[in-house]
Design an enzyme around this catalytic site. Structure first.
Site, PDB file in Angstrom:
ATOM      1  N   LYS A   1       0.844  -1.204   0.000  1.00 54.37           N
ATOM      2  CA  LYS A   1       0.000   0.000   0.000  1.00 54.37           C
ATOM      3  C   LYS A   1       0.868   1.239   0.000  1.00 54.37           C
ATOM      4  CE  LYS A   1      -4.344  -1.568   2.014  1.00 54.37           C
ATOM      5  NZ  LYS A   1      -5.278  -1.400   3.137  1.00 54.37           N
TER       6      LYS A   1
ATOM      7  N   ARG B   1     -19.071  -2.109  10.585  1.00 55.11           N
ATOM      8  CA  ARG B   1     -19.994  -0.982  10.464  1.00 55.11           C
ATOM      9  C   ARG B   1     -21.326  -1.415   9.876  1.00 55.11           C
ATOM     10  NH1 ARG B   1     -15.384   1.975   7.241  1.00 55.11           N
ATOM     11  NH2 ARG B   1     -15.412  -0.183   6.551  1.00 55.11           N
TER      12      ARG B   1
ATOM     13  N   SER C   1     -11.646   5.470   6.541  1.00 60.85           N
ATOM     14  CA  SER C   1     -10.417   6.219   6.253  1.00 60.85           C
ATOM     15  C   SER C   1     -10.369   6.587   4.769  1.00 60.85           C
ATOM     16  CB  SER C   1      -9.186   5.377   6.598  1.00 60.85           C
ATOM     17  OG  SER C   1      -9.164   5.071   7.961  1.00 60.85           O
TER      18      SER C   1
END
Ligand code: PNS
Length: 162
Positions: free
Chosen positions: A43, A93, A131
């Site tokens: 990443k 979530r 994010s």
């Protein structure tokens, strides 16, 4: 439960108020919470692992003395064993998170049957917060106020030149 050490792993690029909500909830339940930031060579994060660590530490301040912030590389289960932790905390979530989280939890269980993954729910006002969206909004000049701690908001404004 209060004596247990648990690991709360993630990329945290950057930490959001949703992450902090899960850290607080974990801190209420367990003796020690290790927030573990993954150094992932694949990443290309906005913030280095060390800066992500610094931002999380500043966001927490002195309010949670039993929370440690650390960085790790390699397999999460190996890191958990090194930390003497047999519980991994993950925030969920919405239903859309479940498939990926299930896959990861079961794979971690296969790798290390003695380690359990516990899913926790953040406050519902953070259920659409990520994010990735914070990065996207900040990059395009939108307001991220209330979505991330103030130190993070300030750093993102600096990075994206506003
Ligand atoms: O915040 P994220 O990006 O959803 O966190 C993902 C993370 C860091 C928990 C996951 O990628 C991870 O544990 N990586 C370490 C490598 C590993 O153990 N991979 C096998 C997982 S089944």
């Amino acid at each position: 439960m209060k004596r247990k050490t648990v690991i709360y792993p993630g990329t945290f690029d950057p930490v959001t108020n949703g992450h902090l909500d899960i850290i607080e909830r974990s801190d209420h339940l367990f003796g020690k919470v290790v927030v573990a930031i993954l150094i992932n060579p694949e990443k290309d994060p906005i913030f280095s692992a060390e800066e992500r660590k610094d931002l999380i530490q500043k966001s927490i301040g002195s309010s949670m003395p039993n929370v440690e912030v650390d960085v790790f590389q390699g397999l999460l289960v190996d890191y958990a064993k090194r930390k003497d932790a047999d519980v991994i905390i993950r925030g969920i979530r919405a239903v859309s998170d479940y498939e990926y989280e299930l896959q990861m939890a079961l794979m971690n269980r296969r790798l290390e049957p003695g380690i359990e993954t516990l899913f926790m729910l953040p406050a519902e006002n953070y259920s659409y917060l990520s994010s990735r969206l914070v990065r996207e909004i900040a990059e395009n000049g939108g307001s991220i106020s209330g979505l991330v701690p103030e130190v993070v908001e300030k750093r993102l404004l600096e990075v994206f030149g506003q």
